[in-house]
Design a protein around this motif. Structure first.
Motif, PDB file in Angstrom:
ATOM      1  N   ASP A 178      60.768 -14.447 -13.760  1.00  0.00           N
ATOM      2  CA  ASP A 178      59.751 -15.000 -14.655  1.00  0.00           C
ATOM      3  C   ASP A 178      58.499 -15.410 -13.878  1.00  0.00           C
ATOM      4  O   ASP A 178      57.827 -16.393 -14.214  1.00  0.00           O
ATOM      5  CB  ASP A 178      60.301 -16.180 -15.451  1.00  0.00           C
ATOM      6  CG  ASP A 178      59.592 -16.360 -16.796  1.00  0.00           C
ATOM      7  OD1 ASP A 178      59.024 -15.376 -17.310  1.00  0.00           O
ATOM      8  OD2 ASP A 178      59.595 -17.491 -17.327  1.00  0.00           O
ATOM      9  N   THR A 215      59.738 -10.999 -18.979  1.00  0.00           N
ATOM     10  CA  THR A 215      59.676 -10.800 -20.431  1.00  0.00           C
ATOM     11  C   THR A 215      58.534  -9.874 -20.841  1.00  0.00           C
ATOM     12  O   THR A 215      58.174  -9.809 -22.023  1.00  0.00           O
ATOM     13  CB  THR A 215      59.537 -12.154 -21.167  1.00  0.00           C
ATOM     14  OG1 THR A 215      58.389 -12.850 -20.656  1.00  0.00           O
ATOM     15  CG2 THR A 215      60.779 -13.000 -20.969  1.00  0.00           C
ATOM     16  N   ASP A 264      57.980  -4.889 -22.863  1.00  0.00           N
ATOM     17  CA  ASP A 264      57.993  -5.496 -24.192  1.00  0.00           C
ATOM     18  C   ASP A 264      56.728  -5.227 -24.996  1.00  0.00           C
ATOM     19  O   ASP A 264      56.774  -5.177 -26.231  1.00  0.00           O
ATOM     20  CB  ASP A 264      58.217  -7.005 -24.063  1.00  0.00           C
ATOM     21  CG  ASP A 264      59.578  -7.322 -23.465  1.00  0.00           C
ATOM     22  OD1 ASP A 264      60.489  -7.699 -24.215  1.00  0.00           O
ATOM     23  OD2 ASP A 264      59.747  -7.147 -22.246  1.00  0.00           O
ATOM     24  N   ARG A 300      66.057  -5.121 -23.532  1.00  0.00           N
ATOM     25  CA  ARG A 300      65.072  -5.182 -24.617  1.00  0.00           C
ATOM     26  C   ARG A 300      64.277  -3.876 -24.728  1.00  0.00           C
ATOM     27  O   ARG A 300      64.840  -2.853 -25.069  1.00  0.00           O
ATOM     28  CB  ARG A 300      64.142  -6.392 -24.424  1.00  0.00           C
ATOM     29  CG  ARG A 300      64.872  -7.735 -24.378  1.00  0.00           C
ATOM     30  CD  ARG A 300      63.904  -8.902 -24.287  1.00  0.00           C
ATOM     31  NE  ARG A 300      62.854  -8.692 -23.307  1.00  0.00           N
ATOM     32  CZ  ARG A 300      63.006  -8.867 -21.981  1.00  0.00           C
ATOM     33  NH1 ARG A 300      64.167  -9.274 -21.498  1.00  0.00           N
ATOM     34  NH2 ARG A 300      61.996  -8.642 -21.165  1.00  0.00           N
TER      35      ARG A 300
END
Length: 392
Positions: free
Chosen positions: A157, A187, A218, A247
């Motif tokens: 992160d 992310t 993403d 994801r």
């Protein structure tokens, strides 16, 4: 600047800079982060086959897996490490001694060890301060280096970590002799501008450790963020075949390779013809279908139907292709349908060794359009049927 070319395998892009990127390290993580795609679980033989094909392509580093996950996973990582590949074999480890010990037992060349550094993760995942996390991370790096491993330290992160904290963490990792430090866009929230900012600031504060970028997709920015990372001073970049991963996935290996090669004129010294076979293999083993219009390797990427396009492609393929498909072991395909013109039909007939007069040619074109608009797919078998009926 000369816009014209006659014998190149790729179309010139005169406004793109030629990047002087030397010794780029692609560390492919299909076998680790790619396998973390929900529902994906490679067998031992599948992982070995993918590793061999990545090595045949010429990928410098392969992240073989996460040995701590299970005894079976450790066995597979060890098998890959002992396969005699040219690539450096890495394993993922948490910042825990027991993880590193298992990796050592797997005979890998090095590890990627990680711990989260963002305020969000510090509060909700660890309930610890940055200094407490930093102490854990440094002990892990020192322990791995003491055992002769290549060590990449990854700040999980990172793109949501304040820059002063990120610099502090990575400088400490460097002092502990980490070979490489990673900016993990965990992310996928980075933009090209933020990636550039982070890499440049980090590079200014490091002296020995070099930078790697690990981007998630993403917001469909993983590829451009990876390229901006390299342009800004990173030396290593993480990829997965077909862009699989958690994801929305990761930076797609095949897209990164061809973007750097074609658009930025970077010589990666790779065996490009291996790409389609590798992508097909991962598609089959992962069970994740590659879209027909997937960049680089999708089945429609080098297919043409529009009469205007086909007419030009017949004369010079680069009129409507950014590079020749033969460069990566593929072939173009002329699709017949409602948009097909006479030149496309004539070209298809020539490929089949069939000669017709102008009147018959016009009738074939008309029939192809008519049938396609009625919902019938015009494959080679159907096309021959149309031709034979008209030539009777």
């Amino acid at each position: 600047m000369d816009f014209l070319y006659t014998d190149s395998w790729k179309a010139p892009c005169p406004y793109n800079p030629k990047l002087d990127l030397k010794d780029i390290i692609i560390y492919d993580t299909t076998l680790r982060d790619g396998e973390q795609t929900p529902g994906v679980c490679f067998t031992k033989e599948q992982k070995l086959e993918i590793a061999r094909k990545l090595d045949e392509l010429g990928i410098p580093q392969i992240e073989a897996g996460f040995p701590r996950v299970s005894k079976r996973e450790a066995e597979i990582v060890k098998a890959i490490a002992n396969e005699g590949l040219n690539a450096v074999i890495l394993a993922l480890c948490r910042t825990k001694k027991e993880d590193i010990d298992i990796a050592i037992d797997c005979d890998v060349d090095g590890i990627i060890t990680f711990i989260a550094t963002s305020p969000l993760h510090l509060k909700y995942k660890f309930n610890k301060s940055l200094d407490e996390i930093l102490e854990i991370a440094i002990k892990a790096v020192e322990y791995a280096k003491d055992h002769g491993l290549f060590v990449a330290f990854s700040a999980e992160d990172a793109t949501r970590t304040p820059i002063e904290d990120l610099i502090k963490v990575h400088k400490k990792a460097e002092e502990a002799k980490a070979d490489r430090v990673h900016i993990a866009d965990t992310t996928g929230v980075a933009t090209p501008q933020s990636m550039e900012f982070i890499v440049k600031n980090l590079k200014e504060n490091l002296t020995s450790a070099y930078i790697g970028v690990h981007c998630h997709n993403d917001f469909n920015l993983a590829l451009i963020n990876s390229i901006y990372g390299l342009i800004s001073g990173a030396k290593a970049v993480s990829t997965t075949v077909n862009g699989i991963g958690e994801r929305a996935g990761n930076t797609a290996l095949e897209e990164l390779i061809m973007a750097l090669t074609v658009l930025y004129d970077v010589d990666l010294k790779l065996n490009l013809e291996v790409l389609p076979e590798l992508c097909k293999m991962v598609e089959e083993y992962s069970g994740i279908k590659v879209p027909k219009n997937k960049p680089i390797v999708g089945e429609l990427v080098f297919s043409h139907e529009s009469g205007i396009h086909v007419d030009a492609v017949i004369k010079n393929p680069l009129t409507y292709e950014p590079f020749l498909p033969e460069k990566i072991g593929l072939k173009r395909n002329i699709i017949l349908g409602k948009h097909s013109g006479k030149n496309a039909i004539r070209y298809k007939l020539e490929l089949m060794g069939i000669k017709v007069d102008e009147d018959k040619l016009n009738k074939i074109v008309e029939k192809v359009k008519e049938l396609r608009e009625s919902g019938i797919i015009i494959d080679d078998k159907k096309f021959l049927e149309i031709v034979n009926n008209i030539l009777k």
